[in-house]
Design a protein around this motif. Structure first.
Motif, short mmCIF file in Angstrom:
data_model
loop_
_atom_site.label_atom_id
_atom_site.label_comp_id
_atom_site.label_asym_id
_atom_site.label_seq_id
_atom_site.Cartn_x
_atom_site.Cartn_y
_atom_site.Cartn_z
N VAL A 32 9.93 8.34 -13.11
CA VAL A 32 9.25 7.50 -12.13
C VAL A 32 9.92 7.76 -10.78
N ARG A 33 9.15 8.26 -9.82
CA ARG A 33 9.69 8.60 -8.50
C ARG A 33 9.01 7.76 -7.43
N LEU A 34 9.82 7.36 -6.44
CA LEU A 34 9.27 6.64 -5.30
C LEU A 34 10.05 7.04 -4.05
N GLN A 35 9.34 7.59 -3.09
CA GLN A 35 9.91 7.88 -1.77
C GLN A 35 8.79 7.84 -0.74
N GLY A 36 9.16 7.52 0.48
CA GLY A 36 8.16 7.43 1.55
C GLY A 36 7.58 6.04 1.72
N ALA A 37 7.85 5.11 0.80
CA ALA A 37 7.35 3.74 0.95
C ALA A 37 8.17 3.02 2.02
N ARG A 38 7.57 1.99 2.65
CA ARG A 38 8.22 1.29 3.76
C ARG A 38 8.19 -0.20 3.50
N ASP A 39 9.10 -0.88 4.18
CA ASP A 39 9.10 -2.34 4.00
C ASP A 39 7.94 -2.97 4.78
N THR A 89 0.82 -1.20 0.00
CA THR A 89 0.00 0.00 0.00
C THR A 89 0.86 1.25 0.00
N SER A 90 1.94 1.25 0.79
CA SER A 90 2.80 2.43 0.85
C SER A 90 3.50 2.67 -0.48
N VAL A 91 3.83 1.60 -1.20
CA VAL A 91 4.46 1.76 -2.52
C VAL A 91 3.45 2.35 -3.51
N GLU A 92 2.25 1.79 -3.54
CA GLU A 92 1.24 2.25 -4.50
C GLU A 92 0.81 3.68 -4.24
N GLU A 93 0.79 4.08 -2.97
CA GLU A 93 0.37 5.44 -2.64
C GLU A 93 1.46 6.47 -2.93
N ASN A 94 2.71 6.04 -2.97
CA ASN A 94 3.82 7.00 -3.10
C ASN A 94 4.50 6.97 -4.47
N LEU A 95 4.10 6.06 -5.36
CA LEU A 95 4.69 6.02 -6.69
C LEU A 95 4.14 7.17 -7.54
N ARG A 96 5.03 7.90 -8.18
CA ARG A 96 4.64 9.03 -9.00
C ARG A 96 5.25 8.91 -10.39
N LEU A 97 4.41 9.13 -11.43
CA LEU A 97 4.89 9.19 -12.80
C LEU A 97 4.62 10.58 -13.34
N GLU A 98 5.65 11.17 -13.94
CA GLU A 98 5.54 12.50 -14.54
C GLU A 98 6.03 12.47 -15.96
N PRO A 99 5.17 12.82 -16.93
CA PRO A 99 3.74 13.09 -16.83
C PRO A 99 2.97 11.85 -16.38
#
Length: 509
Positions: free
Chosen positions: A110-117, A71-81
């Motif tokens: 593709v950015r990902l930060q804030g996700a947790r194990d 859930t933390s990965v899916e909520e914090n994954l960002r694609l620009e555009p």
């Protein structure tokens, strides 16, 4: 007399050292088990890193160093555009599948930060993932067309819309008759005749390839490697290679398989044209060979690249390219296949309705599940049909017979919603039959041409001619943007003229 009381055995210095080490190591192991690995999780691999992504690339993978809180990965994954899509998981690997192809000519992050194990301790910042930044880009938005004016007449021309660059690919000595790009856009397959012979009225077509100078780093070719370690010097544009001569056989139509490994050419013997006529197969590192089957008409290689649909007798035969295999299917009610969907699960086929007073043609959607649905019927012609990448819409170039004394057909560019079977007239075209269209691989635009015929008095020997045999004075290229309405179907918009004079535009994959 000896002392019967046993004295305790003292530990030797080496034994004491070993015991201390065992105790220290045991304590360290216990602490490690209790507290776990304190290093931060990170992304080990991104399958599209620095790749050139095409319409056939539908999903990327992220592989993590440890099990993640999904859930933390899916909520914090960002694609620009942004690119709409959906997630799926398998262990430490996450897949992101796009809802539709990424727009061509675009760079993405593709950015990902804030996700947790998965074994998150929210009080420990070291359980948060190391910030990740991935980059990829889609292929350039480019197309090829046949020039009609000046030095470009009869030559293949490539136009890169992304970089606003134009390049002539074939030499002045050849007049190109037909062409088809290879899957990576690095080469073009084409048939051509010598310009001198063409000016004398001889159409002696040979089969060639020409390089475009494009080098695509597809995700499959990279295979997770650093592009810098796998890159090679790109081949310059305009390098010609002859695949098939015309000494003993005349070369007519041809088709290129979707995987780019097989070319099928319709050939007729010069010595015995009445009996020696049929399809030949060209494959890498092999001599050209005839396909052992009955002669037929129009044909199209299927998406599996191992079978061909060909008009034979009173129907469409689906034949394997392996001569030893049995025919796959025969569809007696259809006379022509216009196109296949990219995944091969559906085809657009034409049925000729034999009605003495009112002969018509019908376009059918035929699936690999055995269903056949009529999409529309016309008293004119069905010139072409292409599936959009999502297999939701079928774009068709068709005509309707006008109620006039002279035989005139009014052409339309239409879109058929394959779910509702609703037809939308996108564009009313000038009255002519020699029109060709090409749908962009990302589904965001349609190219088509508008031929300007020469008068018979002004026609000169060697001029390019339309499929109707009329001399061509010039031809304009047009671009129709695909704009979706609220219900997801294409809406009529105004076509845009391109400052290019050409015929038969074809998008590069």
């Amino acid at each position: 007399m000896t002392d019967s009381t046993a004295r305790p055995k003292l530990l030797q210095p080496l034994d004491r050292t070993a015991l201390v080490l065992m105790l220290v190591l045991g304590l360290a192991i216990a602490l490690l088990v209790l507290k776990g690995d304190r290093t931060a999780p990170h992304v080990r691999d991104f399958s599209w890193q620095n790749a050139h992504v095409g319409a056939e690339d539908t999903a990327f993978l992220l592989t993590f160093s440890r099990p993640m809180d999904r859930t933390s990965v899916e909520e914090n994954l960002r694609l620009e555009p942004p690119l709409p899509g959906k997630f799926s998981w398998s262990g430490r690997r996450m897949a992101y599948t796009l809802e539709k192809p990424a727009p061509y000519g675009t760079q993405f992050e593709v950015r990902l930060q804030g996700a947790r194990d998965r074994f998150d301790n929210s009080d420990d910042e070291r359980t948060a993932i190391e910030p990740f930044l991935g980059k990829f880009q889609t292929r350039d938005r480019a197309f090829v067309y046949l020039g009609v004016e000046g030095e470009q007449e009869g030559r293949l021309v490539m136009y890169n819309l992304t970089h606003q660059q134009e390049q002539v690919l074939t030499p002045e000595s050849l007049v190109v008759m037909d062409f088809e790009p290879y899957p990576d856009g690095d080469r073009i397959l084409f048939s051509a005749t010598d310009r001198t012979a063409q000016q004398q009225g001889s159409l002696d077509q040979r089969i060639y390839t020409v390089t475009t100078g494009i080098q695509v780093r597809s995700p499959d070719s990279l295979g997770g490697q650093d592009p810098a370690s796998t890159s090679t010097e790109p081949q310059s544009a305009g390098v010609i290679q002859q695949l098939l001569d015309s000494q003993d056989y005349q070369n007519l139509k041809f088709d290129l398989s979707p995987d780019g490994q097989t070319v099928i050419v319709q050939r007729v013997s010069r010595e015995n044209p009445g009996a020696d006529f049929g399809l030949w197969i060209l494959q890498p590192n092999a001599e050209p060979r005839p396909l052992e089957t009955e002669p037929g008409g129009d044909f199209l290689i299927a998406p599996d690249s191992s079978s061909v649909a060909i008009a034979q007798g009173q129907g469409m035969a689906i034949l394997p390219l392996d001569d030893q295999a049995d025919p796959l299917d025969f569809l007696p009610q259809f006379g022509m296949v216009m196109s296949f969907s990219r995944d091969g699960t559906a085809a657009a086929m034409v049925r000729f309705n034999v009605e003495p007073q009112n002969p018509t043609r019908s376009l059918f959607l035929v699936t690999n599940q055995g269903t056949e649905e009529e999409l529309f019927r016309t008293n004119g012609s069905i010139l072409s049909a292409e599936f959009d990448p999502a297999k939701r819409v079928l774009y068709c170039l068709m005509t309707e017979l006008l109620p006039t004394e002279a035989y005139l057909e009014q052409p339309y560019l239409i879109a058929v919603d394959l779910e509702t079977k609703q037809r939308t007239n996108l564009l009313l075209l000038p009255i002519q039959r020699d029109i060709q269209m090409s749908l962009a691989p990302d589904g965001l635009g349609v190219l088509f041409d508008q031929v300007i015929a020469e008068t018979e008095e002004g026609a000169e020997p060697g001029m390019l001619r339309s499929q109707e045999g009329k001399a061509i004075a010039s031809s304009k290229l047009w671009f129709l943007p695909v704009v979706l309405a609220a219900d997801g179907t294409p809406a009529p918009v105004e076509a845009q003229p391109l400052p290019l004079a050409g015929l038969r535009p074809h998008w590069l994959p």
